[in-house]
Motif scaffolding. Structure first.
Motif, PDB file in Angstrom:
ATOM      1  N   SER A 278       0.688  -1.294  -0.088  1.00 41.87           N
ATOM      2  CA  SER A 278      -0.124  -0.033  -0.075  1.00 41.87           C
ATOM      3  C   SER A 278       0.758   1.065  -0.056  1.00 41.87           C
ATOM      4  O   SER A 278       0.654   2.234  -0.832  1.00 41.87           O
ATOM      5  N   TRP A 279       1.885   1.300   1.119  1.00 44.46           N
ATOM      6  CA  TRP A 279       2.611   2.562   1.024  1.00 44.46           C
ATOM      7  C   TRP A 279       3.694   2.794  -0.210  1.00 44.46           C
ATOM      8  O   TRP A 279       4.046   3.805  -0.398  1.00 44.46           O
ATOM      9  N   SER A 280       3.899   1.588  -0.767  1.00 45.86           N
ATOM     10  CA  SER A 280       4.895   1.614  -1.773  1.00 45.86           C
ATOM     11  C   SER A 280       4.251   2.178  -2.974  1.00 45.86           C
ATOM     12  O   SER A 280       4.877   2.665  -4.124  1.00 45.86           O
ATOM     13  N   SER A 281       2.804   2.253  -3.037  1.00 45.08           N
ATOM     14  CA  SER A 281       2.051   2.656  -3.968  1.00 45.08           C
ATOM     15  C   SER A 281       1.744   4.185  -4.024  1.00 45.08           C
ATOM     16  O   SER A 281       1.323   4.907  -4.817  1.00 45.08           O
ATOM     17  N   ARG A 282       2.034   4.697  -2.989  1.00 50.04           N
ATOM     18  CA  ARG A 282       1.799   6.106  -2.407  1.00 50.04           C
ATOM     19  C   ARG A 282       2.548   6.976  -3.478  1.00 50.04           C
ATOM     20  O   ARG A 282       1.830   8.247  -3.969  1.00 50.04           O
ATOM     21  N   PRO A 283       3.792   7.093  -3.902  1.00 51.15           N
ATOM     22  CA  PRO A 283       4.441   7.811  -4.559  1.00 51.15           C
ATOM     23  C   PRO A 283       3.804   7.912  -6.047  1.00 51.15           C
ATOM     24  O   PRO A 283       3.549   9.168  -6.606  1.00 51.15           O
ATOM     25  N   HIS A 284       3.323   6.911  -6.495  1.00 52.58           N
ATOM     26  CA  HIS A 284       2.491   6.970  -7.980  1.00 52.58           C
ATOM     27  C   HIS A 284       1.358   7.444  -7.744  1.00 52.58           C
ATOM     28  O   HIS A 284       0.838   8.252  -8.694  1.00 52.58           O
ATOM     29  N   MET A 285       0.714   7.236  -6.775  1.00 51.55           N
ATOM     30  CA  MET A 285      -0.590   7.752  -6.422  1.00 51.55           C
ATOM     31  C   MET A 285      -0.474   9.362  -6.437  1.00 51.55           C
ATOM     32  O   MET A 285      -1.402  10.044  -6.920  1.00 51.55           O
ATOM     33  N   ALA A 286       0.494   9.759  -5.502  1.00 50.44           N
ATOM     34  CA  ALA A 286       0.538  11.177  -5.349  1.00 50.44           C
ATOM     35  C   ALA A 286       1.028  12.054  -6.733  1.00 50.44           C
ATOM     36  O   ALA A 286       0.373  13.079  -6.743  1.00 50.44           O
ATOM     37  N   LYS A 287       1.860  11.547  -7.379  1.00 46.92           N
ATOM     38  CA  LYS A 287       2.087  11.896  -8.822  1.00 46.92           C
ATOM     39  C   LYS A 287       0.850  11.975  -9.681  1.00 46.92           C
ATOM     40  O   LYS A 287       0.641  13.047 -10.290  1.00 46.92           O
ATOM     41  N   ALA A 288       0.146  11.127  -9.717  1.00 48.54           N
ATOM     42  CA  ALA A 288      -1.183  10.951 -10.529  1.00 48.54           C
ATOM     43  C   ALA A 288      -2.030  12.343  -9.928  1.00 48.54           C
ATOM     44  O   ALA A 288      -2.990  12.815 -10.630  1.00 48.54           O
ATOM     45  N   HIS A 289      -2.058  12.177  -8.624  1.00 46.65           N
ATOM     46  CA  HIS A 289      -2.911  13.264  -7.854  1.00 46.65           C
ATOM     47  C   HIS A 289      -2.577  14.819  -8.225  1.00 46.65           C
ATOM     48  O   HIS A 289      -3.364  15.740  -8.487  1.00 46.65           O
ATOM     49  N   ILE A 290      -1.281  15.006  -8.293  1.00 42.07           N
ATOM     50  CA  ILE A 290      -0.840  16.314  -8.226  1.00 42.07           C
ATOM     51  C   ILE A 290      -1.009  16.819  -9.791  1.00 42.07           C
ATOM     52  O   ILE A 290      -1.320  17.750 -10.170  1.00 42.07           O
ATOM     53  N   THR A 291      -0.629  15.712 -10.865  1.00 40.22           N
ATOM     54  CA  THR A 291      -0.797  15.953 -12.135  1.00 40.22           C
ATOM     55  C   THR A 291      -2.036  15.866 -12.933  1.00 40.22           C
ATOM     56  O   THR A 291      -2.339  16.369 -13.992  1.00 40.22           O
ATOM     57  N   GLY A 292      -3.185  15.441 -12.380  1.00 39.53           N
ATOM     58  CA  GLY A 292      -4.245  15.205 -12.901  1.00 39.53           C
ATOM     59  C   GLY A 292      -5.282  14.947 -11.447  1.00 39.53           C
ATOM     60  O   GLY A 292      -5.426  15.657 -10.701  1.00 39.53           O
ATOM     61  N   ASP A 293      -6.326  14.012 -11.819  1.00 41.57           N
ATOM     62  CA  ASP A 293      -7.381  13.664 -10.696  1.00 41.57           C
ATOM     63  C   ASP A 293      -6.974  12.271 -10.448  1.00 41.57           C
ATOM     64  O   ASP A 293      -6.895  11.377 -11.323  1.00 41.57           O
TER      65      ASP A 293
END
Length: 564
Positions: A278-293
């Motif tokens: 779960s927390w290894s996925s956080r960086p990828h999720m954060a990038k997707a959140h910052i650059t899009g939705d």
């Protein structure tokens, strides 16, 4: 020029050289004292080893005594003389050679020779200080020192036959940022593959711990292999805290370079419980959140607690159904918009649907929900809607699969942390299962380490992103918007706008569109307008035509009685 003037000039030059080298002299003296303090105990150990070898083998039948004596001689040579003794020996040797070789020369010649010798000695000392070997880049640990000793050709040649490795010989091992590496020459019928199969023999010869990872691969030319012992990782000591400027998902532990995954790649993340999925996925999720939705569907619910104040989340079954339906409808709305504007690829912000613990989602046994997820994975990327899937049970068959086979087939990138067994590794990494994610140690310090399919058998350490880092992200919650673009589409030629609030049932949604249309509506246009799957629209149209509420014309167009 008189002899006195020449003597003064030479003295001046000698004094200048002495002053220039004084600081270097002191530094060299300190270095020699340090080395003597470190290496003299080794001489004592070597002497005791010689005594023990002579006690065991007084007749010298074996090579134990000779080897111990060689090691004693080597240890003595490695202990440097003090600086005063080194200088005295040098001066004495030069003086003796001069006295013996030139006993009857005039005194003037001796004077000039002494000056020249003094300058030469000073220059030699300075040159030696400035050209001494550089300090090794990596200091070996106690374990690495033992392994380096056993990998030496002399030790390997002596023990290889007893371990079933006759016909192989090592080169000189080297300590790198990611462990020890050594080239192995293969004679006779040996191949890199056969040497890899004999890994247990290699491990026994080296006496290394069971948990130490050994990689045996083909060398740079035929007849050679390369053995790598992962005693350390290139990412050790690196700061792993995630920042908005961090590249990719983490660092390659072999090269130390960041590893990136394109943000629009359909990604699957697999990892057993406790592997840090779960927390290894956080960086990828954060990038997707910052650059899009970002829309986060969490089957378990714990991780969503951290993200609920940051992005759109769904945990309960009804929330999950409605959220996925909105994302599916948005995907279809973008298709119509792209057609109207003549685009082949979406040019707006990306909408990322991240599903964590897909096994729980598939366990709902909701065919419509599953079909929508499959549609998103298959059709969404070009429309800027990307599905990313995470599960701790990467299996596509059985009563409780962790990922649907069609979703797995549509995956662009595969990342696997520690998984349970080889079967899970084969689903998680497909053709790259030989990287060995099932062999990653189940230790706390190995959480967040995994392999990326196609990247090579290099462990990747993911960025560390804490709960507070997630909560510090800007809040931005995506919600589906009413579909207004299709009212302008020439293919439908609608004269009435779709109601701002969509009808509750599929039948009402289809009937409202058919009723509002001035001309007959094609069934495939209904799928685009309603956001429903083609199968659902087909079933709804059949029910409406059977009850007479919708009429199908000979050309296939659908009409309805507007008075109704």
């Amino acid at each position: 020029m008189s002899h006195a003037s020449a003597w003064q000039i030479q003295r001046k030059y000698a004094a200048t050289a002495a002053r220039w080298s004084h600081e270097r002299w002191r530094t060299e003296s300190a270095r020699r004292r340090t080395l003597r303090a470190e290496r003299r105990p080794m001489v004592g150990d070597a002497r005791r080893a010689v005594a023990q070898a002579r006690a065991v083998d007084p007749q010298g039948v074996t090579s134990l005594v000779h080897r111990a004596e060689r090691e004693l001689a080597t240890a003595k040579r490695r202990v440097p003389d003090p600086m005063w003794l080194f200088a005295s020996k040098t001066a004495l040797a030069i003086g003796a050679a001069g006295y013996v070789g030139l006993p009857l020369v005039p005194g003037r010649v001796w004077m000039w020779s002494a000056i020249a010798v003094t300058v030469a000695v000073a220059g030699t000392i300075v040159w030696a200080l400035t050209h001494r070997p550089a300090k090794p880049e990596f200091e070996p640990t106690a374990e690495e020192r033992d392994l380096l000793k056993r990998l030496q050709p002399e030790h390997w040649r002596e023990h290889a036959e007893l371990r079933g490795l006759a016909g192989t010989i090592t080169g000189r091992p080297a300590l790198t940022a990611s462990g020890i590496t050594v080239a192995v020459r293969l004679d006779g019928k040996w191949t890199p593959g056969k040497l890899a199969d004999a890994e247990d023999n290699v491990r026994a010869l080296l006496g290394c711990r069971t948990a130490l990872r050994i990689e045996i691969q083909a060398g740079e030319r035929g007849g050679w292999a390369t053995i790598t012992l992962r005693t350390r990782l290139a990412a050790d000591g690196a700061r792993m805290d995630w920042t908005p400027d961090a590249v990719g998902i983490g660092l390659d532990t072999v090269t130390g370079q960041p590893v990136d995954i394109p943000l629009d790649n359909r990604l699957t993340v697999a990892g057993a419980s406790g592997s840090g999925k779960s927390w290894s996925s956080r960086p990828h999720m954060a990038k997707a959140h910052i650059t899009g939705d970002l829309v986060f569907v969490d089957g378990k619910g714990e991780e969503a607690t951290i993200w609920e104040e940051v992005c759109r989340t769904a945990v309960e079954p009804e929330e999950i159904r409605s959220t996925v339906a909105e994302v599916h409808a948005e995907m279809n709305r973008r298709k119509v918009d792209m057609k109207r504007r003549g685009l082949s690829v979406w040019d707006g912000p990306q909408l990322t649907l991240f599903v964590d613990e897909g096994r729980v989602i598939l366990a709902l046994k909701d065919k419509a929900l599953t079909q929508q997820l499959i549609d998103i994975s298959a059709l969404g990327r070009s429309r800027g809607v990307v599905l990313k899937w995470a599960t701790q049970y990467p299996v596509t068959s059985g009563d409780a699969p962790g990922i649907h086979a069609q979703i797995a087939a549509n995956t662009d990138s595969r990342f696997a942390l520690r998984v349970k067994n080889l079967t899970h590794a084969q689903v998680a990494l497909d053709d790259d299962a030989d990287y060995g994610p099932h062999l990653i140690p189940a230790r706390k310090d190995m959480r967040g380490h995994g392999y990326l399919g196609g990247h090579g058998p290099h462990l990747i350490r993911t960025w560390r992103m804490t709960d507070d880092m997630v909560k510090a992200l800007p809040a931005k919650r995506w919600h589906g918007t009413p579909d207004t673009t299709t009212a302008e589409a020439p293919s439908l030629r609608l004269v009435k706008s779709v109601p701002a609030t969509a009808p509750d049932s599929a039948e009402e949604r289809v009937l409202s569109i058919v009723t509002a249309a001035e001309n007959p509506v094609r069934q495939k246009d209904l799928a685009e307008q309603t956001g429903l799957s083609k199968g659902t629209v087909s079933k709804v149209v059949k029910r409406l035509t059977d009850t007479g509420r919708v009429t199908r014309r000979p050309d296939g167009g659908l009409t309805a009685d507007k008075a109704a």
